[in-house]
Design an enzyme around this catalytic site. Structure first.
Site, short mmCIF file in Angstrom:
data_model
loop_
_atom_site.label_atom_id
_atom_site.label_comp_id
_atom_site.label_asym_id
_atom_site.label_seq_id
_atom_site.Cartn_x
_atom_site.Cartn_y
_atom_site.Cartn_z
CE LYS A 1 -25.07 62.54 -41.34
NZ LYS A 1 -25.78 61.41 -41.97
CE1 TYR B 1 -21.36 58.28 -42.86
CE2 TYR B 1 -20.75 60.22 -44.10
CZ TYR B 1 -21.43 59.64 -43.06
OH TYR B 1 -22.21 60.40 -42.22
CG PHE C 1 -27.07 54.70 -48.83
CD1 PHE C 1 -26.07 55.23 -48.01
CD2 PHE C 1 -27.62 53.47 -48.47
CE1 PHE C 1 -25.63 54.57 -46.88
CE2 PHE C 1 -27.18 52.79 -47.34
CZ PHE C 1 -26.17 53.35 -46.54
NE ARG D 1 -26.10 54.11 -32.47
CZ ARG D 1 -25.90 54.30 -33.77
NH1 ARG D 1 -24.98 55.16 -34.19
NH2 ARG D 1 -26.60 53.63 -34.65
CB THR E 1 -30.83 56.00 -39.60
OG1 THR E 1 -29.87 55.42 -38.73
CG2 THR E 1 -30.13 56.47 -40.87
NE ARG F 1 -29.87 60.89 -37.48
CZ ARG F 1 -29.10 59.83 -37.28
NH1 ARG F 1 -29.55 58.81 -36.56
NH2 ARG F 1 -27.89 59.78 -37.78
CG ASN G 1 -29.41 61.34 -41.18
OD1 ASN G 1 -28.39 61.97 -41.48
ND2 ASN G 1 -29.38 60.08 -40.83
CG HIS H 1 -21.95 60.13 -38.40
ND1 HIS H 1 -22.29 58.89 -38.87
CD2 HIS H 1 -20.81 59.97 -37.69
CE1 HIS H 1 -21.36 58.01 -38.47
NE2 HIS H 1 -20.45 58.65 -37.76
CD GLU I 1 -17.27 57.15 -37.02
OE1 GLU I 1 -17.84 56.29 -37.71
OE2 GLU I 1 -17.88 57.94 -36.27
P1 CMP Z 1 -25.08 58.12 -40.82
O1 CMP Z 1 -25.29 57.78 -39.38
O2 CMP Z 1 -24.28 59.32 -41.10
O3 CMP Z 1 -24.39 56.88 -41.54
C1 CMP Z 1 -24.59 56.60 -42.92
C2 CMP Z 1 -25.59 57.50 -43.56
O4 CMP Z 1 -26.08 57.09 -44.81
C3 CMP Z 1 -26.82 57.57 -42.68
O5 CMP Z 1 -26.52 58.30 -41.50
C4 CMP Z 1 -27.84 58.19 -43.63
O6 CMP Z 1 -27.85 59.58 -43.58
C5 CMP Z 1 -27.31 57.79 -45.00
N1 CMP Z 1 -28.27 56.97 -45.73
C6 CMP Z 1 -28.83 57.30 -46.90
N2 CMP Z 1 -29.65 56.34 -47.31
C7 CMP Z 1 -29.60 55.35 -46.39
C8 CMP Z 1 -30.25 54.08 -46.26
N3 CMP Z 1 -31.10 53.62 -47.19
N4 CMP Z 1 -29.96 53.35 -45.18
C9 CMP Z 1 -29.09 53.80 -44.24
N5 CMP Z 1 -28.45 54.98 -44.32
C10 CMP Z 1 -28.72 55.75 -45.37
#
Ligand code: CMP
Length: 139
Positions: free
Chosen positions: A10, A50, A58, A86, A92, A103, A113, A116, A127
């Site tokens: 990212k 997304y 968010f 993962r 996350t 992370r 973070n 992805h 994807e």
């Molecule tokens: P990702 O795995 O890319 O998938 C969705 C993304 O939304 C997640 O990682 C986070 O970076 C982002 N995100 C931001 N806020 C939240 C939240 N409250 N809960 C989950 N994902 C979030």
């Protein structure tokens, strides 16, 4: 079984020149980078990627962030690649991520973070197809 998964490095990580360090984590875990490119997503492209989160609070911030600067999209291949990726990424929310994970070491916040990764075989297939043609996957 051998699987493929879609990974995105990212903007918070590409900005800090962390692509190589993150790729080293994948390779050390036995994941092979079988496709990779640096792209700058438009908000429309990030929003479509997304789309599953479109009703979440968010979503707007997530789309704006993902389109803010270049990302590196990649396909990782290996035994159980989806779960393995993962594990290597960690939780996350970096506050909950295990020691040694990407992370834990690099992420700035829940939103910024660093990486992805696809969460299941069906989403991985979708994807990967969103970013790559079959000819670009070199196993
Ligand atoms: P990702 O795995 O890319 O998938 C969705 C993304 O939304 C997640 O990682 C986070 O970076 C982002 N995100 C931001 N806020 C939240 C939240 N409250 N809960 C989950 N994902 C979030």
């Amino acid at each position: 079984a051998t699987e493929r998964t879609l990974s995105i490095i990212k903007p918070d990580a590409t900005r800090r020149n962390l692509t190589g360090k993150i790729n080293a984590k994948f390779e050390e875990a036995g994941l092979r980078i079988v496709a990779q490119k640096r792209i700058h997503l438009s908000e429309a492209q990030a929003g479509k990627f997304y789309e599953v989160h479109k009703d979440r609070p968010f979503y707007g911030e997530l789309v704006e962030f993902m389109a803010s600067e270049p990302v590196v999209v990649q396909v990782l291949e290996g035994e159980g690649a989806i779960a393995k990726n993962r594990e290597v990424m960690g939780a996350t929310n970096p506050a909950n991520a295990d020691e040694g994970t990407i992370r834990k070491e690099f992420a700035l916040s829940m939103g910024e973070n660093s990486v992805h990764g696809s969460d299941a075989p069906e989403t991985a297939a979708q994807e990967i197809a969103y970013f790559f043609s079959g000819l670009e996957l070199v196993g």
